[in-house]
Design a protein around this motif. Structure first.
Motif, short mmCIF file in Angstrom:
data_model
loop_
_atom_site.label_atom_id
_atom_site.label_comp_id
_atom_site.label_asym_id
_atom_site.label_seq_id
_atom_site.Cartn_x
_atom_site.Cartn_y
_atom_site.Cartn_z
N PHE A 175 1.87 13.03 -7.14
CA PHE A 175 2.29 14.06 -8.09
C PHE A 175 1.68 13.71 -9.45
CE2 PHE A 175 5.60 15.64 -11.06
CZ PHE A 175 5.62 16.97 -10.67
N ALA A 176 1.00 14.65 -10.09
CA ALA A 176 0.37 14.41 -11.39
C ALA A 176 1.00 15.31 -12.45
CB ALA A 176 -1.13 14.68 -11.31
N VAL A 177 1.15 14.76 -13.66
CA VAL A 177 1.75 15.51 -14.77
C VAL A 177 0.93 15.28 -16.02
CG1 VAL A 177 3.80 15.75 -16.23
CG2 VAL A 177 4.07 15.19 -13.82
N THR A 178 0.69 16.34 -16.78
CA THR A 178 0.09 16.19 -18.11
C THR A 178 1.12 16.63 -19.13
OG1 THR A 178 -0.89 18.41 -18.06
CG2 THR A 178 -2.27 16.60 -17.29
N ARG A 179 1.18 15.87 -20.24
CA ARG A 179 2.15 16.19 -21.29
C ARG A 179 1.44 16.26 -22.63
NH1 ARG A 179 7.19 12.70 -21.75
NH2 ARG A 179 5.72 11.06 -22.18
N ALA A 180 2.06 16.95 -23.57
CA ALA A 180 1.48 17.08 -24.91
C ALA A 180 2.58 17.36 -25.92
CB ALA A 180 0.46 18.20 -24.95
N ARG A 181 2.30 17.04 -27.15
CA ARG A 181 3.20 17.44 -28.24
C ARG A 181 2.97 18.91 -28.51
NH1 ARG A 181 1.46 12.39 -29.34
NH2 ARG A 181 3.07 10.82 -29.64
N SER A 182 3.94 19.57 -29.05
CA SER A 182 3.87 21.01 -29.26
C SER A 182 2.72 21.44 -30.16
CB SER A 182 5.18 21.52 -29.84
OG SER A 182 6.21 21.30 -28.91
N ASN A 183 2.41 20.68 -31.18
CA ASN A 183 1.42 21.11 -32.15
C ASN A 183 0.10 20.35 -32.08
OD1 ASN A 183 3.23 22.99 -33.24
ND2 ASN A 183 4.19 21.41 -34.46
N ASP A 184 -0.12 19.58 -31.03
CA ASP A 184 -1.38 18.83 -30.91
C ASP A 184 -2.51 19.74 -30.45
OD1 ASP A 184 -0.16 16.55 -31.69
OD2 ASP A 184 -0.28 15.52 -29.77
N SER A 185 -3.71 19.42 -30.88
CA SER A 185 -4.86 20.19 -30.44
C SER A 185 -6.06 19.28 -30.22
CB SER A 185 -5.20 21.27 -31.47
OG SER A 185 -5.47 20.66 -32.73
N ASP A 186 -5.81 18.06 -29.75
CA ASP A 186 -6.90 17.13 -29.48
C ASP A 186 -7.68 17.55 -28.24
OD1 ASP A 186 -6.03 15.64 -31.60
OD2 ASP A 186 -4.97 14.18 -30.37
N VAL A 187 -8.99 17.31 -28.29
CA VAL A 187 -9.84 17.55 -27.14
C VAL A 187 -10.59 16.26 -26.86
CG1 VAL A 187 -11.79 18.86 -26.24
CG2 VAL A 187 -10.11 19.98 -27.71
N VAL A 188 -10.62 15.84 -25.61
CA VAL A 188 -11.32 14.62 -25.22
C VAL A 188 -12.29 14.97 -24.11
CG1 VAL A 188 -11.04 12.31 -24.28
CG2 VAL A 188 -9.29 13.24 -25.80
N MET A 189 -13.53 14.45 -24.23
CA MET A 189 -14.52 14.67 -23.18
C MET A 189 -14.97 13.34 -22.65
SD MET A 189 -18.13 16.69 -23.21
CE MET A 189 -19.14 15.42 -23.92
N PHE A 190 -14.97 13.20 -21.33
CA PHE A 190 -15.47 11.99 -20.68
C PHE A 190 -16.80 12.35 -20.02
CE2 PHE A 190 -10.87 11.59 -20.67
CZ PHE A 190 -10.69 10.31 -21.20
N SER A 191 -17.79 11.45 -20.17
CA SER A 191 -19.07 11.70 -19.53
C SER A 191 -19.71 10.39 -19.12
CB SER A 191 -20.00 12.46 -20.48
OG SER A 191 -20.26 11.68 -21.64
N GLY A 192 -20.81 10.46 -18.36
CA GLY A 192 -21.54 9.27 -17.99
C GLY A 192 -20.91 8.48 -16.86
N PHE A 193 -20.07 9.11 -16.05
CA PHE A 193 -19.46 8.41 -14.93
C PHE A 193 -20.50 8.11 -13.85
CE2 PHE A 193 -15.71 10.54 -16.69
CZ PHE A 193 -14.89 9.45 -16.82
N ARG A 194 -20.41 6.96 -13.25
CA ARG A 194 -21.31 6.60 -12.15
C ARG A 194 -20.53 6.04 -11.01
NH1 ARG A 194 -26.79 6.20 -14.20
NH2 ARG A 194 -26.63 6.55 -16.41
#
Length: 100
Positions: free
Chosen positions: A81-100
């Motif tokens: 079971f997976a869950v994502t949570r956030a604060r109500s007013n957050d707007s962060d964006v994260v990008m992951f790249s370069g996986f091998r």
């Protein structure tokens, strides 16, 4: 729940008034519904309602920030079971790249 044969209502399920209907989903085995509900204040947790009968079960027990359950999902076999949570007013964006 409604009968496929004659459309008669077989069972009505009462969910808490503060559940998030947009995050209402079936478990992979089809034997329960899951939903997000405001536990206290702005804190949200995921609950499971067995069908056709059974007591509602709280699946997550979050009691601190971040407070909102943005999404959740079951693995196809129902064992994870997976869950994502956030604060109500957050707007962060994260990008992951370069996986091998």
């Amino acid at each position: 729940m409604q009968s496929l044969e004659d459309s008669a209502i077989v069972k009505e399920i009462e969910l808490p008034a503060t559940y998030d209907w947009e995050q209402l989903a079936w478990t992979p085995d089809g034997h329960a519904l899951t939903f997000v509900h405001h536990t206290k204040g702005t804190l949200q947790n995921v609950y499971l309602q067995p069908l056709p009968v059974g007591a509602c079960v709280q699946l997550t027990h979050f009691d601190s920030e971040p407070s909102r359950v943005m999404a959740y999902a079951w693995s196809p076999d129902g064992k994870r079971f997976a869950v994502t949570r956030a604060r109500s007013n957050d707007s962060d964006v994260v990008m992951f790249s370069g996986f091998r």
